[in-house]
Structure formats: structure tokens, C-alpha cells
Design a protein around this motif. Structure first.
Motif, PDB file in Angstrom:
ATOM      1  N   GLU A  43     -63.630  77.288 -59.286  1.00  0.00           N
ATOM      2  CA  GLU A  43     -62.973  76.408 -60.247  1.00  0.00           C
ATOM      3  C   GLU A  43     -61.916  77.163 -61.051  1.00  0.00           C
ATOM      4  N   LEU A  44     -62.209  78.421 -61.384  1.00  0.00           N
ATOM      5  CA  LEU A  44     -61.239  79.206 -62.146  1.00  0.00           C
ATOM      6  C   LEU A  44     -59.988  79.471 -61.305  1.00  0.00           C
ATOM      7  N   ARG A  45     -60.183  79.839 -60.046  1.00  0.00           N
ATOM      8  CA  ARG A  45     -59.016  80.087 -59.182  1.00  0.00           C
ATOM      9  C   ARG A  45     -58.152  78.836 -59.060  1.00  0.00           C
ATOM     10  N   ALA A  46     -58.807  77.678 -58.983  1.00  0.00           N
ATOM     11  CA  ALA A  46     -58.045  76.430 -58.853  1.00  0.00           C
ATOM     12  C   ALA A  46     -57.325  76.070 -60.148  1.00  0.00           C
ATOM     13  N   ALA A  47     -57.880  76.497 -61.284  1.00  0.00           N
ATOM     14  CA  ALA A  47     -57.327  76.095 -62.582  1.00  0.00           C
ATOM     15  C   ALA A  47     -56.263  77.044 -63.106  1.00  0.00           C
ATOM     16  N   ILE A  48     -56.170  78.250 -62.542  1.00  0.00           N
ATOM     17  CA  ILE A  48     -55.293  79.264 -63.126  1.00  0.00           C
ATOM     18  C   ILE A  48     -53.822  78.929 -62.912  1.00  0.00           C
ATOM     19  N   ARG A  49     -53.047  79.163 -63.948  1.00  0.00           N
ATOM     20  CA  ARG A  49     -51.586  79.096 -63.882  1.00  0.00           C
ATOM     21  C   ARG A  49     -51.068  80.334 -64.606  1.00  0.00           C
ATOM     22  N   PHE A  50     -50.279  81.135 -63.938  1.00  0.00           N
ATOM     23  CA  PHE A  50     -49.776  82.351 -64.579  1.00  0.00           C
ATOM     24  C   PHE A  50     -48.603  82.025 -65.510  1.00  0.00           C
ATOM     25  N   PRO A  51     -48.562  82.611 -66.696  1.00  0.00           N
ATOM     26  CA  PRO A  51     -49.601  83.442 -67.310  1.00  0.00           C
ATOM     27  C   PRO A  51     -50.624  82.572 -68.050  1.00  0.00           C
ATOM     28  N   SER A  52     -51.859  83.058 -68.108  1.00  0.00           N
ATOM     29  CA  SER A  52     -52.933  82.326 -68.770  1.00  0.00           C
ATOM     30  C   SER A  52     -53.806  83.279 -69.582  1.00  0.00           C
TER      31      SER A  52
END
Length: 429
Positions: free
Chosen positions: A145-154
Motif C-alpha cells: 500500500e505504501l509503494r502504491a501511495a508514494i509520490r516523490f517527494p513525500s
């Protein structure tokens, strides 16, 4: 400074945090009798001439039931007017409000309200429910879920964590992999994890005191210079009516009683302040005190059942600093011995960013014993600047909560299973 007619006996629930150390100075200057309990015999607050007695207690994190029994026993054995939670002890006190009722004045909301803002995930949901501004936020419970939610930068945050623990700035895949490793190895996915867009701007904090849902005191300050771990080394008071309005909304919704503080981001591309964290307590109240607003005294009055009127606005432009934070920050930024010596001189001479600023954590002119931790910090860093990060990590002690201890306190059996056995009280003069 207005000295109250009645001198109170105040028990401060821990002595390791900078917030407790500053509150003790303010209480001492007002002439109150101050005692502290802490699991560390070498906690920061022991180096204060204003401390009348120290009580060595079980750790909140390691033995929450034992800590609560200790406080109950102490309040039974000795008369205190006010029990003052300066850190996460408010969590267990709110849970055990009925057991503590009548033993000492205590200003806390009900437990469900406290829980709503104690965790970062709960606070984010509350902001959504109240339509208050925060950075774009996703709440996840797994690596996928974290990989799917990440947007750089976060910014990645564990829901439970204080003193800058459990925070990762993720700008690329390398940062993400490091954060994922730390989260998995620490078992942090046992709880919720927040992913927020990284907002560029200035960091500020706001503090408030409520009486049964009504705001009665407010103060805000901006970060002028950062110390170690993102904490403030130099602050300056500011006027923030919008943030005050946010806090009024939160406090009224929760029928908040006691102290409430928030972290705020002021984006460079927007005039709208964004709320990024919440602490259900007063955080480092000395800048407010120097700015003409004594939130500690106000909290005592609310704790004693008074219904005070709204305090006047604090003065803007008042600068204060924490010399220990400044020195640790210099060392943590790969500072050399020469850099640390220069920082020592600037603090002593009041030059540069320290011009017109007063010390808030270790005010040597008011409290000569406070020179001890400051001198020790400087000596250790001059011997080896690389020790800065290790010294900062030492701030996470048994007086703070983690996921496991929070689960114990929240459990249905916590209060029912408390043994009637009452441990002895260890006191040091």
C-alpha cells in the motif's frame, strides 16, 4: 510577571522532555512547589534549582500499569494541588480519569477525544472530518500500500511517534527503500503509516489551552533555526489568527479540556497554513511566557476547576533559543570543533541570529544549575562532534509510549487488571 496569591504543590509527570524542563522554570519563577517523577535518575529536569523533590518511577513505555499505580500512590501519600502531564503521560491519565478523580487537579479531555489527536492517523482523519487544511495524505498499513501511495517527494510517518521519531523524507527510490526497511524491521506496519506530500515552506508551532471546549489561551511561533532532529534551536513569536481559528474548531468539536499544540507548515506558494501534527499537551511553553502569555499558569487554573477568561494576544517578534539544541544541531550537520566553538561564542555573545534572543531551556542567569547539562553537551561535542546524533536519540526514553504500550493502555483489561498492590515511592531530594 504576575505572582499568584496562592503557591501550589505541582507534580510534573516526567522530567526528561524539554517541555517539562521549561514548565518547571515557569512554575518555579511563580513560586510554586514543584516535584517531578521520571524513570531516569539523570533526566534533564533534575538540573534545576526550582525542583524540590525527584521521584524515581516505573517507565510509562515499559510498565504503564506500574507507572499509573506509582502516581496513584504518590498522590495518596502526599498532597498535591495539580498533576501536570507535560508529555504522553496524559494518555494513561485520560484512560484512568475516574481513578485519579479527586486526588489532584488535572486538565484533560475524555479518553476518546485524547485518542483522536494522539495518533497522526487519527488526527489526519479528524482534519478531514472538520474540513481543515493539511498536506495531501494517504494512510496505509502495508509495504504494498505504501509503494502504491508514494509520490516523490513525500514524508512517511508512523502514526505513533514523538520527538521526530518515525519520520522519513522520501525523495527517490533509494530513500523509499531505506524507509521501507526501517518500517518493516521496527514492526511499524503493526499500526498505521501516513504518506504525505512534502510541502516546501516554513515550520511553525501553535499552543493553546482550553476550558471545556472554549479556547482561553493561544500562542504561535516560527522556527528561525533548526536543531537536531528537526526541533527548534531558535524561535520567534508570530501572530496566526487562521491557526487560532483552526484550534478553536478542533477544541470545540472535541470539547477539549487542557493543553493542545499543533505543528504547522506555511507553504511558500500559498497563504493557507497546513496542519501537519498534533500534541495533546503544551510543547516548550517558554517562548509564550517571554511573549507575555503564561500558558502554564493558565493550565494550572483550568486544572483547579476555574473558568478563566481569554488571555490577551501574545507579543509578536519575541525571539528565544535552546542552546543545547543549537549545539546538537551544529554537530549533527557534520560540524567541526571550530563550528561548535563558533556557535558557542554566538550564543554567549548574542550575535547573529541570537541577537535579542533569550535562552529558554537552560536559563543560567535564572537557574545556575542548568549550566551543568549545557556545559556537558558542549564538552562532549567538542571532544567528538559525531556524538550529536547519539545524544539526540537519548531523548527517546521510558517516559514515552510506543505501539505496544499504547495497546496495553487501550485494552479493555488495563484498568480491571490493575493490582491493588501499591509500590513504594522512591524519592531523591
Amino acid at each position: 510577571m504576575v505572582v499568584p496569591a496562592k503557591k501550589l504543590r505541582v507534580l510534573v509527570s516526567e522530567g526528561s522532555s524539554t517541555s517539562a524542563r521549561e514548565a518547571i522554570t515557569i512554575l518555579g519563577l511563580a513560586g510554586h512547589h514543584v516535584e517531578v517523577c521520571d524513570p531516569s535518575r539523570w533526566c534533564l529536569s533534575r538540573t534545576s534549582r526550582f525542583l524540590r523533590r525527584f521521584h524515581h518511577c516505573p517507565g510509562l513505555r515499559t510498565h504503564p500499569a506500574g507507572f499509573l499505580r506509582f502516581i496513584e500512590r504518590l498522590l495518596t501519600m502526599q498532597p498535591f494541588d495539580v498533576l501536570l502531564p507535560t508529555h504522553e503521560q496524559g494518555f494513561v491519565f485520560a484512560r484512568a480519569a475516574e481513578r485519579l478523580a479527586g486526588r489532584a487537579g488535572l486538565a484533560l479531555p475524555d479518553f476518546e477525544a485524547y485518542r483522536a489527536v494522539h495518533g497522526k492517523a487519527g488526527f489526519s482523519r479528524l482534519l478531514d472530518a472538520l474540513d481543515l487544511p493539511q498536506p495531501p495524505t494517504r494512510i496505509v498499513r502495508s509495504i504494498d500500500e505504501l509503494r502504491a501511495a508514494i509520490r516523490f517527494p513525500s514524508v512517511v510517518k508512523t502514526s505513533v511517534g514523538t520527538a521526530s521519531r518515525g519520520i522519513w523524507f522520501v525523495r527517490d527510490d533509494s530513500d523509499l527503500n531505506l524507509a521501507l526497511y526501517d518500517l518493516e524491521s521496527s514492526g511499524s506496519f503493526a499500526g498505521e503509516v501516513l504518506v504525505q506530500d512534502l510541502i516546501t515552506g516554513a515550520t511553525e508551532k501553535a499552543q493553546s489551552v482550553f476550558c471545556r471546549g472554549k479556547l482561553v489561551g493561544f500562542h504561535a511561533y516560527r522556527q528561525v533555526a533548526a536543531g537536531v532532529g528537526g526541533g527548534e534551536a531558535i524561535k520567534e513569536s508570530v501572530g496566526r489568527p487562521a491557526v487560532r481559528s483552526y484550534l478553536e474548531t478542533i477544541g470545540a468539536h472535541l470539547n477539549w479540556h487542557g493543553a493542545l499544540s499543533v505543528d504547522v507548515m506555511m507553504p511558500i506558494d500559498s497563504a493557507t497554513p497546513l496542519l501537519i501534527d498534533c500534541n495533546p499537551r503544551l510543547v516548550e511553553p517558554m517562548n509564550a511566557y517571554r511573549s507575555g502569555v503564561d500558558l502554564v499558569d493558565l493550565l494550572l487554573r483550568v486544572s483547579l476547576g476555574e473558568v478563566p477568561g481569554m488571555l490577551p494576544e501574545s507579543r509578536a517578534g519575541i525571539r528565544t533559543h535552546l542552546a543545547m539544541q543549537a549545539l546538537l544541531g551544529s554537530g549533527a550537520r557534520d560540524g567541526t570543533r571550530r563550528d561548535i566553538l563558533r556557535e558557542c561564542w554566538r550564543i554567549y555573545a548574542g550575535t547573529g541570529a541570537y541577537a535579542g534572543s533569550s535562552e529558554e531551556l537552560t536559563p543560567v542567569r535564572l537557574d545556575w544549575i542548568s549550566a551543568v547539562p549545557l556545559a556537558m553537551t558542549a564538552a562532549i561535542l567538542l571532544a567528538s562532534p559525531q556524538f550529536a546524533a547519539s545524544l539526540a536519540r537519548g531523548g527517546f526514553g521510558a517516559h514515552l509510549l510506543d505501539i505496544e504500550s499504547i495497546g496495553k493502555i487501550e485494552s479493555a483489561d488495563f484498568l480491571r487488571d490493575l493490582s491493588p498492590r501499591r509500590p513504594g515511592v522512591s524519592q531523591d531530594p
